[in-house]
Design a protein around this motif. Structure first.
Motif: not given
Length: 278
Positions: A172-174, A200-202, A213-214, A239-242
Motif C-alpha cells: 500500500v505504501k508504494s 491493509v492499514m498497516a 491509498d487503501l 493493525c496498530t502499526l497503521g
C-alpha cells in the motif's frame, strides 16, 4: 454489526512469542479484556482468534487459552484459527486430535516467514489436503510474490476452503498494483478461496496513509472475489502499526459507503457466519 475474523490475543505471561522481540511496537500484552472493551463500542458482535505464531511447544496451549476465554459470560470469542505445521510428518496424528476440539474453526501456517520451499513439498500439500471435508478452513498468509505458490497449493487441494489473509498483503505504501493485482485475479478464479479484508492499514505509510491509498487494493479484492467470498478482520493489535482498531472500522465503513445493505452485511458478518458456522 461486525464479526471480526482476525484478532490476535497476546499473553506473554502464559505463552512464548519468539518473534515479538523483533517487533518492539507489538511487544506487549493484548488481552481479551482490552479487546472486548473496545470491540463492544465499535459494533463487533463476535470474533475468531487468529494464532499468533507462538513457540511450537505452546501451540496447543494457545488453543486452550482461547477455549477458556470462550467460556466467559457473554464472551465475544466464537472460535480459534489454530497454528499448525503441515510440513511435519506428525501432522496427520495431530490433526485428528484437533478435530475433536469444536472451538477450532480453521488452521494457519504463516508462509511469508519460512522459505518458499516449505509449502511446495508433497508432505505439506498432502497434509493440507487432509482438511478436505473436515469443515476446517486454511488461512493463506503470503506476500504478493508468493501468491502463485498459494495458487499451486489451492489447486492441489480443491476441496479445502482457503481464506487469503490481508488482501494478499499488498504494498500500500508504494501504491504498486502489479503483479499483486494480476495474481489476485488469478487466485480469485479458484472458487474455494475467500479473501479477508484486513491488515491493509498497516501496509501504508504509518503516519500519512489516507483512504485513497487503501481503496484500490480493497476494491480490487472485492471485485475479484465477489461479495459472497469476502470477510472482514481487524488484525488487532497488528493493525496498530497503521492506526487503532477504531480507525480501521471507520475506514472500512467509508470504503463500502454506497454499497447495498446486502453487500455490506455479507462482508461484515454474514459470510463469516456461513463459512465457520457461527
Amino acid at each position: 454489526m461486525l464479526i471480526d475474523t482476525h484478532v490476535h490475543l497476546i499473553y506473554r505471561d502464559k505463552l512464548n512469542y519468539p518473534w515479538l522481540a523483533e517487533v518492539s511496537a507489538l511487544d506487549r500484552d493484548a488481552t481479551y479484556e482490552q479487546y472486548a472493551n473496545t470491540a463492544r463500542r465499535i459494533g463487533i458482535e463476535g470474533a475468531l482468534h487468529m494464532e499468533v505464531d507462538v513457540d511450537d511447544k505452546d501451540r496447543d496451549a494457545e488453543t486452550d487459552l482461547i477455549q477458556s476465554l470462550m467460556q466467559l459470560p457473554d464472551s465475544l470469542m466464537r472460535g480459534a484459527i489454530a497454528s499448525c505445521r503441515p510440513e511435519s510428518d506428525a501432522f496427520p496424528a495431530w490433526l485428528e486430535k484437533q478435530r475433536l476440539r469444536p472451538e477450532i474453526k480453521g488452521l494457519r501456517r504463516v508462509l511469508h516467514v519460512v522459505p518458499d520451499e516449505v509449502s511446495t513439498t508433497p508432505t505439506f500439500r498432502d497434509n493440507v489436503k487432509r482438511l478436505s471435508a473436515t469443515g476446517l478452513t486454511f488461512d493463506l498468509c503470503v506476500f504478493p510474490r508468493q501468491i502463485p505458490l498459494a495458487i499451486e497449493l489451492v489447486d492441489h487441494c480443491p476441496e479445502v476452503n482457503f481464506i487469503l489473509d490481508h488482501c494478499g498483503v499488498p504494498d500500500v505504501k508504494s501504491g504498486e498494483m502489479n503483479p499483486w493485482q494480476q495474481h489476485m485475479t488469478q487466485l480469485a478464479e479458484r472458487a474455494n478461496v475467500s479473501a479477508k479484508i484486513s491488515g491493509v492499514m498497516a501496509y501504508g505509510d504509518p503516519d500519512n496513509w489516507t483512504l485513497s491509498d487503501l481503496r484500490p487494493f480493497v476494491e480490487h479484492t472485492i471485485a475479484a472475489f465477489g461479495w459472497d467470498r469476502v470477510v472482514w478482520g481487524s488484525d488487532s493489535p497488528v493493525c496498530t502499526l497503521g492506526g487503532q482498531i477504531e480507525t480501521w472500522v471507520a475506514a472500512t465503513h467509508a470504503l463500502i459507503d454506497g454499497c447495498s445493505e446486502t453487500e455490506k452485511a455479507a462482508l461484515l458478518r454474514d459470510n463469516a457466519r456461513k463459512i465457520w458456522t457461527l
